[in-house]
Design a protein around this motif. Structure first.
Motif, PDB file in Angstrom:
ATOM      1  N   TYR A  28       8.598   6.930 -58.476  1.00 53.97           N
ATOM      2  CA  TYR A  28       7.903   5.821 -57.798  1.00 53.97           C
ATOM      3  C   TYR A  28       6.429   6.160 -57.565  1.00 53.97           C
ATOM      4  O   TYR A  28       5.554   5.313 -57.737  1.00 53.97           O
ATOM      5  N   MET A  29       6.145   7.409 -57.180  1.00 53.96           N
ATOM      6  CA  MET A  29       4.763   7.836 -56.971  1.00 53.96           C
ATOM      7  C   MET A  29       3.948   7.740 -58.263  1.00 53.96           C
ATOM      8  O   MET A  29       2.746   7.469 -58.230  1.00 53.96           O
ATOM      9  N   GLY A  30       4.616   7.957 -59.387  1.00 56.02           N
ATOM     10  CA  GLY A  30       3.917   7.837 -60.663  1.00 56.02           C
ATOM     11  C   GLY A  30       3.558   6.403 -61.000  1.00 56.02           C
ATOM     12  O   GLY A  30       2.569   6.156 -61.701  1.00 56.02           O
ATOM     13  N   LYS A  31       4.340   5.443 -60.485  1.00 57.72           N
ATOM     14  CA  LYS A  31       4.073   4.030 -60.749  1.00 57.72           C
ATOM     15  C   LYS A  31       3.086   3.437 -59.743  1.00 57.72           C
ATOM     16  O   LYS A  31       2.223   2.629 -60.108  1.00 57.72           O
ATOM     17  N   VAL A  32       3.226   3.795 -58.475  1.00 57.82           N
ATOM     18  CA  VAL A  32       2.341   3.277 -57.420  1.00 57.82           C
ATOM     19  C   VAL A  32       1.454   4.434 -56.967  1.00 57.82           C
ATOM     20  O   VAL A  32       1.910   5.346 -56.276  1.00 57.82           O
ATOM     21  N   ARG A  33       0.204   4.377 -57.326  1.00 56.86           N
ATOM     22  CA  ARG A  33      -0.672   5.539 -57.175  1.00 56.86           C
ATOM     23  C   ARG A  33      -1.144   5.767 -55.751  1.00 56.86           C
ATOM     24  O   ARG A  33      -1.195   6.896 -55.278  1.00 56.86           O
ATOM     25  N   TYR A  34      -1.497   4.690 -55.033  1.00 57.04           N
ATOM     26  CA  TYR A  34      -2.156   4.850 -53.739  1.00 57.04           C
ATOM     27  C   TYR A  34      -1.175   4.689 -52.576  1.00 57.04           C
ATOM     28  O   TYR A  34      -0.192   3.960 -52.656  1.00 57.04           O
ATOM     29  N   ARG A  35      -1.499   5.387 -51.484  1.00 53.12           N
ATOM     30  CA  ARG A  35      -0.628   5.387 -50.316  1.00 53.12           C
ATOM     31  C   ARG A  35      -0.797   4.151 -49.450  1.00 53.12           C
ATOM     32  O   ARG A  35       0.155   3.430 -49.161  1.00 53.12           O
ATOM     33  N   VAL A  36      -2.029   3.889 -49.012  1.00 57.16           N
ATOM     34  CA  VAL A  36      -2.266   2.809 -48.041  1.00 57.16           C
ATOM     35  C   VAL A  36      -3.307   1.805 -48.533  1.00 57.16           C
ATOM     36  O   VAL A  36      -3.064   0.595 -48.528  1.00 57.16           O
ATOM     37  N   ILE A  37      -4.479   2.306 -48.953  1.00 57.57           N
ATOM     38  CA  ILE A  37      -5.581   1.425 -49.360  1.00 57.57           C
ATOM     39  C   ILE A  37      -5.821   1.623 -50.853  1.00 57.57           C
ATOM     40  O   ILE A  37      -6.296   2.685 -51.266  1.00 57.57           O
ATOM     41  N   PRO A  38      -5.492   0.638 -51.674  1.00 53.86           N
ATOM     42  CA  PRO A  38      -5.672   0.775 -53.124  1.00 53.86           C
ATOM     43  C   PRO A  38      -7.119   1.132 -53.481  1.00 53.86           C
ATOM     44  O   PRO A  38      -8.069   0.531 -52.975  1.00 53.86           O
TER      45      PRO A  38
END
Length: 241
Positions: A228-238
């Protein structure tokens, strides 16, 4: 001719089946306790949920007293709504199987959750109009609702693995709920600015970052979350964090 001792041995249960143990006449001690004792998690849940209810009630009462003195302070009422949203819904969250009990995680979580108790409720300097602050707070609260709805009950206080979620708000960032907290807090801070509130919210923002880092450290042990981290890069603020 078999002796009486040999005859007794042949008639012992399990003697004709080598795979079965021969009874020795001794039994393992049984648990005499009437029920299973409460685990550390269960005790924690009881303490946190009871204390959260009491603290929220005291905070809400104090905030309403200040609001009645100045009914135009909408941001103060929205601060109470936000506190109930953050902590109230956590009272109904399910207990996770694995949770981070480390002292750093515990301190970050408690500080970032109960920070509102240190917020100055008296009027401060308005860096932005009350209406604009209220709009920011409502926007942050609605985003929190969206993020919590995406979790479908898989939320709580301490960092924990409650299941990997990639739907809804979690398609855009890995920790969307914290973005809602940030927007709501900025709306109140800029409308009720003061050195005490600046210090409280500054510490709170730092603690939230600590919570995110600790939570991801726990979740990274799950292969699904690493994907999932590989697909969605940013934690809070893109594009930023």
């Amino acid at each position: 001719m078999l002796s009486p001792e040999q005859q007794r041995e042949l008639t012992m249960p399990g003697h004709d089946n080598p795979s079965l143990p021969i009874s020795t006449g001794l039994e393992a001690p049984r648990d005499s306790s009437p029920g299973r004792p409460r685990t550390h998690d269960e005790l924690f849940e009881v303490v946190v949920r009871v204390s959260a209810t009491l603290l929220l009630s005291l905070f809400a009462y104090s905030a309403v007293v200040h609001w009645r003195a100045e009914p135009g302070r909408i941001t103060l009422l929205l601060l109470v709504v936000d506190a109930f949203l953050i902590m109230g819904l956590s009272l109904f969250a399910r207990v996770p199987k694995k949770r981070d009990w480390g002292p750093v995680s515990f301190l970050c979580t408690m500080g970032a959750t109960y920070y509102f108790l240190a917020v100055q409720l008296a009027p401060g300097t308005k860096l932005i109009p009350e209406t604009l602050g209220a709009i920011l707070q409502v926007s942050g609260i609605l985003w929190q609702f969206f993020a919590k709805a995406s979790l479908r009950g898989s939320f709580g206080l301490l960092p924990a693995n409650r299941g990997i979620v990639s739907r809804g708000a979690y398609r855009f960032m890995r920790h969307p709920m914290y973005l809602g907290y940030l927007i709501t807090d900025i709306g109140f801070l800029f409308t009720n600015f003061g050195w005490q509130n600046l210090l409280v919210y500054g510490i709170q923002f730092g603690l939230q970052v600590g919570r995110i880092i600790r939570e991801e450290r726990l979740l990274s042990a799950d292969q699904s979350y690493r994907a999932y981290m590989g697909k969605v890069r940013y934690r809070v603020i893109p594009g930023i964090f």
